[in-house]
Design an enzyme around this catalytic site. Structure first.
Site, PDB file in Angstrom:
ATOM      1  CD  GLU A  86     -30.710  12.398  34.946  1.00 29.05           C
ATOM      2  OE1 GLU A  86     -29.504  11.682  35.094  1.00 29.05           O
ATOM      3  OE2 GLU A  86     -30.636  13.491  34.519  1.00 29.05           O
ATOM      4  CG  HIS A 138     -27.211  16.332  36.330  1.00 31.98           C
ATOM      5  ND1 HIS A 138     -28.356  16.127  36.882  1.00 31.98           N
ATOM      6  CD2 HIS A 138     -26.808  15.319  35.319  1.00 31.98           C
ATOM      7  CE1 HIS A 138     -28.798  15.205  36.077  1.00 31.98           C
ATOM      8  NE2 HIS A 138     -28.023  14.723  35.081  1.00 31.98           N
ATOM      9  CD  GLU A 144     -24.626  15.661  32.111  1.00 32.92           C
ATOM     10  OE1 GLU A 144     -25.455  14.994  31.227  1.00 32.92           O
ATOM     11  OE2 GLU A 144     -24.221  15.222  33.081  1.00 32.92           O
ATOM     12  CG  HIS A 145     -29.346  17.317  31.326  1.00 33.80           C
ATOM     13  ND1 HIS A 145     -30.472  16.681  30.993  1.00 33.80           N
ATOM     14  CD2 HIS A 145     -28.702  16.471  32.285  1.00 33.80           C
ATOM     15  CE1 HIS A 145     -30.572  15.538  31.776  1.00 33.80           C
ATOM     16  NE2 HIS A 145     -29.495  15.347  32.464  1.00 33.80           N
ATOM     17  CD  GLU A 182     -32.936  18.677  28.864  1.00 34.98           C
ATOM     18  OE1 GLU A 182     -32.284  17.549  29.390  1.00 34.98           O
ATOM     19  OE2 GLU A 182     -33.587  18.568  27.927  1.00 34.98           O
TER      20      GLU A 182
END
Length: 992
Positions: A169, A88, A91-92, A162
Site C-alpha cells: 500500500e 493503521h 486496522e488491517h 499483512e
C-alpha cells in the site's frame, strides 16, 4: 442503557419553503433531541451501553441494506515513537480472525457472500471500521463485526503476511503527489507534535527497524490494542430495517462484552507549527507536470465555533469564482486554472486554512503577483466588514442542502455519523457543522485576522525546481528547498501586483425560491419516449420515488466527426472545456446553490448533464445552449485550455500500473479509440483557428438523445427540447444540421477467438516507478444475455472473496487485488486486477490460473444450501431500491445509451435467478472460466515495472505457447478481429 428516541416522522411544509426549525420527536428526559432533515422518516435512538459504548440506532423500514460503523477514537497520533504506522497496521489485522470465528477471513467472506462490502480507514485521531450487508443478515454480520472489539485473533503468521500488504500500500502511494505534499507539510512541523508523524507504515517501520531494536511487532500490536481500544472511546452506528427496540436488543447482545478499560480520551495540545515553521516558502519537485501553489495559515479550528461557521464564510469568499473574485481576476490574467479555499487538516486543538491554486506556465512566472493579489483580497475582506446578507445566503443554502439531502447508501451514512459522534453533541450528530446558525462578526473577523503574512506557509510545486533543491523529505523522497519569506517581502509583492478590480460577490440568483413538488399525472416506473423528431429524441421519467424538488437532465449530442481521428477527439475535448470555462463566472453560483452541470466529451460526441434543484435549472440550461449556439474561440482562453490538456496527456504516464493496464485493455477492445500519445501529438500542433473551423463541421451533423427525470412535468421537458431545437437547428443562421440515420454512430467491441489466450506485454510508462508491476487478466464471456448475465454475476459474487483471500491475504501478491465483472458496451466478462512489487506480470498470470484451479474444487463441492444462499444474496442486491435520482437516472441512461432499453432488466434477472440451479453455474464455469476450457477467451494485459524489466525482455522475445498470441501492435490487432454487433440500430430509426 440510557437512551434518546427520535422516531416520529416529520411533517413537510406545504409550500416547499426551507424551514430552519428541525423536526424531532420528544427525547428522553435529560437528553437533547437529534436534529434531522425535515422529510427524514427514519427513527433514531441514542443508547449508551453499560460498558460506556455510545450507540446510535437508525431504523429505516424502507432500506434494502443494513450497515454498521464503529468509530474508535484512536488514530496514528497514538503510534509509538519507534513503530510508525502501528495504528493503521492494527486496522488491517482486525479483519483476519477472532476467537469466536477463528477461520481466517470469515467476516469478509460472510459479508461478500451476503451482498455486502467491508472497509476501514485510519486517520489522525480515529480509526473507523464499517460494512453493509443484505437486510436479513444484519444479526450474523454484527456478531462477526463485534468480535473485532471483543476478542480478535492476531497470529504471528498473519502479522508477517499483512506487513507485506501495508508495505505494498505504501509503495503504491510513493508516487502520489497529494500524499507526498501532505507529508511535506507535516515535515515542517514540530517533531514533538504527532501531526509530524508518518501514518501508513512500511516494512522497515513495522518489521526491520523494530527487530533491530528488540521489539516484537506482534507483541506491540496486542499491547497497543489492549491499552487503546476501550468501549468508552468507541462510537457505534447500526442501520437496519428492524424497529428501534429490536436494533437495541441486537446491539446490547452483541456489544456489551466490549471491554471498557476506562481509558481517558486522547488529547494532543498545542499547534503543530511553531514560529520556525511560519513565514517560509518551500519549493518542491512533484511527480506530475504542472505548477501548484499551496498557501496555508494556522487558525482557530472552526469546530470551536461551528454554530457560527466562520471558516465557511471565509472559504466561500476566498474560494469564490464569480465576477470580482480572486479566481476571476487570476483566470482573466491567464495565470490560474483553478483555485480552492477550505479549512484543511483540523482537530479540536489546531487547524489550517488552505488556498490551493493550479497555475498556468505564465502564472508560474507571476507567483509573487499571485500571492500579492491573494493578500490584497484578504485585506479587502479584513477591512470591509462582515456582511449579514452573505451569512444569510450561506445559511439558506446550507439549510436547503441539509433538509433536501439525497438519501445516501447506508454504508456512507453510518460512517459519516459515527465520525460525527466523536466530535459533536448528540443533537448535532446528523447536522454536524453543515448549517451555521449564529451570525458572529467577531468569529469571522478572528479567522480573517489569522490570515496574515506573519502566519503564512507557502508550498510551491513545479518540475522547474528540478536540480535547484538541496533537501529530501524522508518518507516519500520528495526533493525540496526552503527559504524565508518575511511580511515585508509579502508587502512588496502586494504593492507590485497589478491593480485589478477585486470585490465581494453579488447575491446568488440561483438559490431556489420554489421548492414545491409538481403534480404529474403520468406515474410510470420506467422512462417513456415523449417526443421524437429528426433532430432529437426525448425520454421522460417523472419522480415517483424520492419526492424532492430536484431534476436530472442528460443531453447526448451524437456527432460522427467527434472521434473520427485523434485531432477530432482533442478538438471536441477542447470545445467542451472552453464552454465550461466560459460559463464559470455566471454558473459558479448555480453549483454553490446545489445545481450541478457538466459538459464532457463522450464516445460519440459530447454530453450536457444537469442535476439538482429544478427551480432555476431552465435558466442555466438555456444559457448553456446559448453559449454553444454563439460559440467563439477566445484565443487567450484557448491557450490556457490547450496547456491544461497537454499536461493531462503528459501526466498520463504517471498513472498507477494497474490504471495503465485498464487503459491498454480498453484500447484493445474498443473500436475507434485513440492512444494517449497520438492525442498528445495532435494537441501540440492545434491552434485556435483549427477549433473555429472544426466546430461548424462537428455540429453540422448532430442528433440529440435526451433524458429528463425528477420534479418536472412532461410539458416542461418538451418545451426545453423545442427551445434547444429552435436555438441550434431552426435559427436563421445556424450550422447545426440533422444527422442522417445512415450516419449514426455505435460503439463496438472486439470479439476474441474461443480457445485462445492473447497477451499484451508493456513496460510501465513511468520510469520512476521501479517497484510496481501489474496485470489485468480478462476473460471475455458473452454479449448481453439474461441467463448468461446472472450466471456471470453469481460466479463473480461467489469467487470474489476467495480470490482476495488467496491472492492478497495468503500469497500477499499486492495491496491491489480485485476480481470483478467487466462490461464493455454490453460485452461481459470477468477480470482479475493485481498490482505487485513481488511478482512479475507473467508470474501473476500463473497465480490467477492456480487460483482458478483451486476454486474449481470449491465450486464443485459447494453445498446446495450455500448455493441457494448466494442466489438469494444476489436477488436481494438486484431488488435494492435506488437511493436518489442520480442512481435511478444512471441505470436508465445506461439502457438508453447502449441501445438495450431493458428498463425492466432487474426484475427479469431476478426471475432468471429464481430458476437457476447449481449445475448450470458449474457448467458455465466449465465452459468459460475453467483453466483450459475449450471456449475460454483470455486477454492478459501485463505492465512491467523497472524491477521486472528483464522478465519483460524475455516474454517479448520468447515464442508464444500453443493457442497463445502476443499482441505487438494494438491497432493492427484491432483491425484484424471481428466485432460484436451493436444494440444501437440507427438512433433515430430504433423501433420500440
Amino acid at each position: 442503557a440510557r437512551e434518546t428516541t427520535t422516531d416520529a416522522p416529520a411533517e413537510p411544509s406545504s409550500d416547499g419553503a426551507v424551514a430552519a426549525a428541525p423536526s424531532a420527536a420528544a427525547a428522553a428526559e435529560g437528553d437533547a433531541e437529534i436534529t434531522r432533515p425535515r422529510n427524514d422518516k427514519r427513527g433514531y435512538r441514542r443508547v449508551v451501553l453499560p460498558n460506556a459504548l455510545e450507540c446510535l440506532l437508525v431504523s429505516d423500514p424502507d432500506t434494502d441494506k443494513a450497515a454498521a460503523s464503529m468509530n474508535v477514537s484512536v488514530g496514528y497520533f497514538c503510534d509509538p515513537e519507534r513503530l510508525p504506522g502501528l495504528a493503521h497496521f492494527l486496522e488491517h489485522m482486525l479483519f483476519y480472525a477472532s476467537e469466536k470465528y477463528p477461520v481466517e477471513d470469515d467476516y469478509s467472506k460472510y459479508i461478500a457472500e451476503h451482498g455486502g462490502s467491508t472497509n476501514a480507514f485510519t486517520c489522525r485521531e480515529r480509526t473507523n471500521f464499517y460494512f453493509d450487508v443484505n437486510n436479513s443478515c444484519l444479526d450474523d454480520a454484527l456478531d462477526r463485526f463485534a468480535q473485532f472489539f471483543i476478542k480478535p485473533l492476531i497470529s504471528p503468521d498473519a502479522t508477517l503476511r499483512e506487513i507485506n500488504a501495508v508495505d505494498s500500500e505504501n509503495k503504491k502511494n510513493l508516487l502520489s503527489d497529494p500524499l507526498r505534499m501532505s507529508q511535506l507539510q507535516k515535515h515542517f512541523c514540530s517533531e514533538s507534535h504527532p501531526y509530524h508523524k508518518f501514518s501508513t507504515g512500511n516494512l522497515d517501520t513495522l518489521l526491520v527497524n523494530p527487530n533491530k531494536e528488540g521489539l516484537d511487532t506482534l507483541e506491540e500490536l496486542i499491547k497497543f490494542y489492549n491499552s487503546h481500544y476501550s468501549a468508552n472511546l468507541m462510537q457505534l452506528v447500526v442501520y437496519g430495517k428492524e424497529s428501534l427496540d429490536n436494533l437495541q436488543n441486537l446491539v446490547e447482545n452483541k456489544f456489551s462484552d466490549v471491554r471498557n478499560t476506562g481509558r481517558e480520551s486522547f488529547s494532543f495540545h498545542g499547534h503543530p507549527c511553531s514560529s520556525e515553521h511560519l513565514q517560509i516558502i518551500v519549493k518542491a519537485v512533484p511527480i506530475k507536470e504542472g505548477h501548484t501553489l499551496r498557501i496555508q495559515w494556522p487558525i482557530t479550528p472552526n469546530i470551536q465555533h461551528y454554530k457560527e461557521g466562520p471558516c465557511k464564510y471565509v472559504s466561500r469568499l476566498v474560494g469564490h469564482e464569480g465576477e470580482g473574485s480572486l479566481f476571476y481576476v487570476l483566470k482573466n490574467l491567464g495565470w490560474a486554472m483553478s483555485l480552492y479555499a477550505w479549512e484543511g487538516d483540523w482537530s479540536y486543538e489546531f487547524s489550517f486554512f488552505n488556498v490551493v491554486i493550479q497555475l498556468t506556465d505564465v502564472g508560474y512566472e507571476h507567483m509573487e503577483d499571485i500571492i500579492g493579489l491573494l493578500f490584497r483580497y484578504i485585506a479587502l475582506l479584513q477591512t470591509s466588514g462582515t456582511r449579514q446578507w452573505i451569512f444569510d445566503e450561506l445559511v439558506a443554502i446550507s439549510e436547503m442542502g441539509f433538509h433536501y439531502r439525497d438519501k445516501s447508501p447506508p454504508i456512507h451514512y453510518v460512517v459519516n455519523i459515527s465520525s460525527n459522534m466523536q466530535i459533536f453533541p448528540p443533537e448535532d450528530w446528523l447536522i454536524a457543522s453543515s448549517v451555521p446558525s449564529k451570525f458572529s462578526p467577531d468569529a469571522i473577523q478572528n479567522i480573517l485576522n489569522d490570515l496574515t503574512p506573519d502566519n503564512v506557509r507557502i508550498f510551491w510545486e513545479s518540475k522547474k525546481f528540478e536540480g535547484q533543491t538541496n533537501l529530501t523529505e524522508p518518507w516519500y523522497g520528495t526533493s525540496y528547498s526552503v527559504e524565508a519569506v518575511t511580511p515585508s517581502i509579502i508587502q512588496k509583492w502586494v504593492n507590485m501586483a497589478p491593480m485589478e478590480d477585486l470585490h465581494i460577490p453579488k447575491p446568488n440568483i440561483f438559490i431556489p425560491s420554489d421548492l414545491s413538488l409538481k403534480n404529474v399525472e403520468e406515474k410510470g416506473s420506467f422512462p417513456c419516449m415523449l417526443r421524437k423528431t429528426m433532430f432529437s429524441r426525448v425520454w421522460y421519467k417523472p419522480d415517483t420515488m424520492f419526492f424532492t424538488p430536484k431534476a436530472y437532465v442528460k443531453m447526448d449530442f451524437h456527432c460522427p466527426l467527434s472521434n473520427s481521428s485523434p485531432e477530432s477527439t482533442v478538438l471536441t475535448d477542447m470545445f467542451t472545456r472552453l464552454i465550461m470555462d466560459y460559463l464559470n463566472d455566471f454558473a459558479y453560483d448555480a453549483q454553490i446553490a446545489g445545481l450541478y452541470y457538466f459538459i464532457r466529451p463522450s464516445d460519440t460526441g459530447f454530453q450536457i448533464t444537469m442535476v439538482g434543484y429544478n427551480d432555476k435549472m431552465r435558466t442555466l440550461l438555456d444559457t448553456v445552449i446559448g453559449k454553444i449556439a454563439e460559440f467563439e474561440v477566445k484565443v487567450d482562453r484557448f491557450a490556457v485550455i490547450k496547456e491544461t490538456i497537454i499536461k493531462d496527456y503528459e501526466n498520463f504516464k504517471f498513472r498507477q500500473p494497474y490504471e495503465q493496464a485498464f487503459y491498454y485493455c480498453s484500447l484493445i477492445l474498443e473500436e475507434q479509440t485513440w492512444a494517449w500519445d497520438e492525442k498528445l501529438a495532435a494537441v501540440s500542433h492545434i491552434e485556435a483557428s483549427d477549433l473555429q473551423i472544426f466546430l461548424p463541421r462537428l455540429l453540422g451533423k448532430t442528433f440529440i438523445e435526451c433524458y429528463f427525470a425528477g420534479n418536472m412535468e412532461p410539458g416542461e421537458a418538451k418545451s426545453v427540447i423545442q427551445h434547444v431545437e429552435d436555438t441550434l437547428f431552426n435559427a436563421p443562421i445556424s450550422f447545426c444540421k440533422a444527422l442522417p440515420p445512415s450516419q449514426h454512430l455505435t460503439k463496438r467491441i472486439v470479439k476474441l477467438e474461443r480457445g485462445w489466450r492473447y497477451y499484451y506485454p508493456a513496460l510501465c510508462l513511468n520510469h520512476q516507478d521501479e517497484k510496481n508491476s501489474s496485470i489485468l487478466h480478462y476473460i471475455q464471456i458473452h454479449q448481453d444475455d439474461l441467463k448468461q448475465n446472472v450466471l456471470l454475476q453469481l460466479l463473480a459474487l461467489v469467487a470474489k472473496q476467495p480470490a482476495f483471500h488467496q491472492l492478497r491475504s495468503v500469497e500477499q501478491l499486492g495491496y491491489i487485488t480485485v476480481l470483478t465483472q467487466r462490461n464493455d458496451s454490453g460485452v461481459r466478462g470477468l477480470q482479475f486486477i493485481i498490482q505487485s512489487t513481488v511478482k512479475d506480470p507473467s508470474n501473476l498470470d500463473d497465480r490467477v490460473e492456480a487460483f482458478l484451479n483451486m476454486f474449481e474444487g470449491t465450486l464443485y463441492q459447494m453445498p446446495d444450501e450455500e448455493f441457494k444462499s448466494n442466489v438469494n444474496a444476489l436477488i436481494d442486491m438486484k431488488l435494492e431500491k435506488y437511493k436518489n435520482i442520480r442512481e435511478e437516472s444512471a441505470f436508465f441512461w445506461k439502457e438508453i445509451s447502449e441501445g438495450t432499453l431493458k428498463f425492466d432488466r432487474k426484475e427479469a434477472e431476478v426471475a432468471a435467478l429464481r430458476d437457476l440451479n447449481k449445475e448450470e453455474l458449474i457448467e458455465f464455469f466449465n465452459n468459460h472460466v475453467k483453466v483450459n476450457a475449450p471456449q475460454k477467451k483470455i486477454l492478459s494485459i501485463q505492465v512491467y515495472g523497472g524491477l521486472h524489466s528483464s522478465e519483460y525482455e524475455k516474454i517479448v522475445h520468447d515464442e508464444p505457447q500453443p493457442h497463445s498470441y502476443q499482441i505487438t501492435d494494438i491497432f493492427s490487432f484491432r483491425r484484424s478481429r471481428p466485432l460484436y454487433g451493436s444494440f444501437k440500430g440507427g438512433v433515430g430509426q430504433m423501433k420500440l
